[in-house]
Structures are given as structure tokens and as C-alpha cells.
Write a protein that holds these residues in place. Structure first.
Motif, mmCIF file in Angstrom:
data_model
loop_
_atom_site.group_PDB
_atom_site.id
_atom_site.type_symbol
_atom_site.label_atom_id
_atom_site.label_comp_id
_atom_site.label_asym_id
_atom_site.label_seq_id
_atom_site.Cartn_x
_atom_site.Cartn_y
_atom_site.Cartn_z
ATOM 1 N N UNK A 210 0.715 -1.169 0.001
ATOM 2 C CA UNK A 210 -0.004 0.025 -0.102
ATOM 3 C C UNK A 210 0.903 1.055 0.052
ATOM 4 N N UNK A 211 0.258 2.394 -0.578
ATOM 5 C CA UNK A 211 1.005 3.738 -0.495
ATOM 6 C C UNK A 211 0.065 4.661 0.395
ATOM 7 N N UNK A 212 0.772 5.565 1.064
ATOM 8 C CA UNK A 212 0.280 6.449 1.918
ATOM 9 C C UNK A 212 -1.247 7.197 1.585
ATOM 10 N N UNK A 213 -0.885 7.808 0.192
ATOM 11 C CA UNK A 213 -2.064 8.649 -0.307
ATOM 12 C C UNK A 213 -2.459 8.604 -1.447
ATOM 13 N N UNK A 214 -1.861 7.413 -2.306
ATOM 14 C CA UNK A 214 -2.401 7.226 -3.491
ATOM 15 C C UNK A 214 -2.372 5.750 -3.953
ATOM 16 N N UNK A 215 -3.147 5.364 -4.989
ATOM 17 C CA UNK A 215 -3.036 4.028 -5.575
ATOM 18 C C UNK A 215 -2.419 4.071 -7.014
ATOM 19 N N UNK A 216 -1.453 5.115 -7.322
ATOM 20 C CA UNK A 216 -1.243 5.259 -8.703
ATOM 21 C C UNK A 216 0.590 5.113 -8.489
ATOM 22 N N UNK A 217 1.112 4.335 -9.445
ATOM 23 C CA UNK A 217 2.561 4.297 -9.393
ATOM 24 C C UNK A 217 3.088 4.622 -10.815
ATOM 25 N N UNK A 218 4.235 4.757 -10.572
ATOM 26 C CA UNK A 218 5.178 5.292 -12.034
ATOM 27 C C UNK A 218 6.296 4.459 -11.716
ATOM 28 N N UNK A 219 6.919 4.386 -13.005
ATOM 29 C CA UNK A 219 8.283 3.436 -13.206
ATOM 30 C C UNK A 219 9.481 4.441 -13.225
ATOM 31 N N UNK A 220 10.629 4.024 -12.311
ATOM 32 C CA UNK A 220 11.731 4.959 -12.118
ATOM 33 C C UNK A 220 12.414 4.957 -13.635
#
Length: 255
Positions: A210-220
Motif C-alpha cells: 500500500x501507499x500512503x495517499x495514492x494508488x497510482x504508481x510510476x516506473x523510475x
């Protein structure tokens, strides 16, 4: 293809589970303020060599990876939550660290992950780590004959949503056996009593993140490390679990 393992095969998978657990225990103990992520990877690599095990990561090149992974353990820091590629970075006080490790022993694979803070923790970090662990426990309790994949997913989601975390379903749990990733997919959100019926012999990795304040991810830029879209921190917990006619067996149990 979904494969069911015999009791003898599940027994044969236990050394891999114990080895993966031992590597995570050792790398977690080694991780401290000032320690380089490349040294953590080197420790895991040496343990693989000493045990005669095989890395599941070093040559791993799925469609979502920019190139073969090239390292043997995932080291995700702060706003990175999955697939963190070890690089020349020294841990700082308060860093939230997620270690994810999979290896093969005698042809059988186990996969596990743990999150923790080095140095002085933030309350928010401790909360999200605890939430992934509680969600993992809930998912494991639901991994029983007579339930369905959706019961595991719903149990994980209930914990996360009860603490107001959003849930990304792009990546989740998966089948484990002769390879690291197989069927079925085990999402971290779903409807109870729906999906694949759970049968004795099914071995899966259950992995809430889980993430603190979002459910969106990006690739580094490294083509592997997945970070939160908004820069908020994340945590990840995972165990490889065998479903039996009785209680589920946590093959990667630590300590």
C-alpha cells in the motif's frame, strides 16, 4: 496453468521457504543507517552462492522490466514500493525500506518481502508497515479449502480500507512453484466468495502493498523501480503459503 502440489511436493518446498526467510532476516539485520544498497544485494548474493541456491531475479526480464533485473534482491526505499533495483545509495536515518527476495532451492521457489524503518521511524511509516502485515495475516487466514481467491483479496482489502489506504491491483500475489510467478493472480482487492476455488496443494505468494495517499504508481528511470505517483511512502509484506486440507502453511515464516 494452475498446478496443485502433493503433500510430498509441499514438503520439498520447505527448504526454499526457510532459505528465503533466512536471507530476509540477514539482510534486514544488515540494513542500517549508512549501509549501501549494493552491499545488501552482495550479502544476499553471497548467501545464494553459499547455499547452492539460484536467484529468481538476476536474469528475470518480464514485459514490464526494461532489461534483465541484474541483481538478486529488490530494495525499495521510501516512495518506492516494488521492484526496487539496488543501486549506489546509502541508507539515511528514517528511511522506510522494503526488501523482496525470491530464490530457488532444489528446483522449488519461495518468495517473501518485509518492510521496516532504519533509524528513527515516522508514525505514518509504522502505521503503513503494520497495515501490510495485518493485511497479510488476514489474507493467510482466508487461504483455506472451501474459500475462493476473492476471499483472500477481500480480507486484504478490508484491512487496508479500514485504515483509509487506497489499493492498486496492477501487481499482487501469484502462484509459486517451479517458477517465481505463475497462476493464479491474487489481487489485493476483490469480492468475497468469487473467483477460483481454493484447493489443497495450491501454493501462492500473498503480498499486500500500500501507499500512503495514492494508488497510482510510476516506473523510475532505471526501468524497474515502482514509485508512488505523488511521492508518498509505501510498504510491502509477502509470504509464500501452501493451502492444505487443514491450516495454511507459511513456507517463508521468519523467526
Amino acid at each position: 496453468m494452475i498446478e496443485l502440489r502433493t503433500p510430498a511436493e509441499i514438503e520439498a518446498m520447505k527448504p526454499a521457504g526457510r532459505f528465503v526467510a533466512s536471507v530476509l532476516e540477514a539482510t534486514r539485520a544488515a540494513a542500517d543507517v549508512g549501509v549501501n544498497l549494493l552491499d545488501i544485494d552482495a550479502l544476499a548474493h553471497e548467501m545464494i552462492r553459499s547455499a547452492g541456491a539460484e536467484s529468481c531475479y538476476i536474469d528475470y526480464h518480464p514485459s514490464f522490466g526494461a532489461s534483465p533485473f541484474g541483481k538478486v534482491i529488490c530494495t525499495s526505499i521510501n516512495d518506492a514500493v516494488l521492484h526496487g533495483l539496488p543501486h549506489d545509495y546509502r541508507l539515511k536515518d528514517g528511511d522506510l525500506v522494503s526488501l523482496d527476495f525470491a530464490a530457488s532451492v532444489d528446483g522449488w521457489v519461495s518468495d517473501s518481502a518485509v518492510s521496516f524503518v532504519v533509524g528513527t521511524p515516522r508514525d505514518a511509516d509504522l502505521k503503513i508497515i503494520e497495515t501490510t502485515e495485518l493485511a497479510l495475516d488476514a489474507g493467510i487466514r482466508a487461504a483455506r479449502v472451501g474459500n475462493k481467491i476473492g476471499d483472500i483479496s477481500a480480507a486484504i482489502a478490508e484491512v487496508a480500507q479500514g485504515r483509509r489506504y487506497r489499493i492498486n491491483t496492477d501487481f499482487g500475489g501469484h502462484g509459486v512453484g517451479r517458477t517465481m510467478h505463475g497462476d493464479p493472480h491474487v489481487p489485493n482487492n476483490g469480492r468475497a466468495h468469487r473467483g477460483l476455488p481454493l484447493k489443497a496443494g495450491l501454493v501462492i505468494a500473498i503480498e499486500p502493498w500500500f501507499l500512503e495517499t495514492t494508488d497510482r504508481i510510476v516506473t523510475d528511470a532505471d526501468g524497474w523501480t515502482l514509485r508512488s505517483k505523488d511521492g508518498s511512502r509505501g510498504a510491502h509484506s509477502e509470504h509464500t503459503v501452501a493451502i492444505t486440507d487443514g491450516d495454511p502453511i507459511v513456507l517463508t515464516s521468519r523467526g
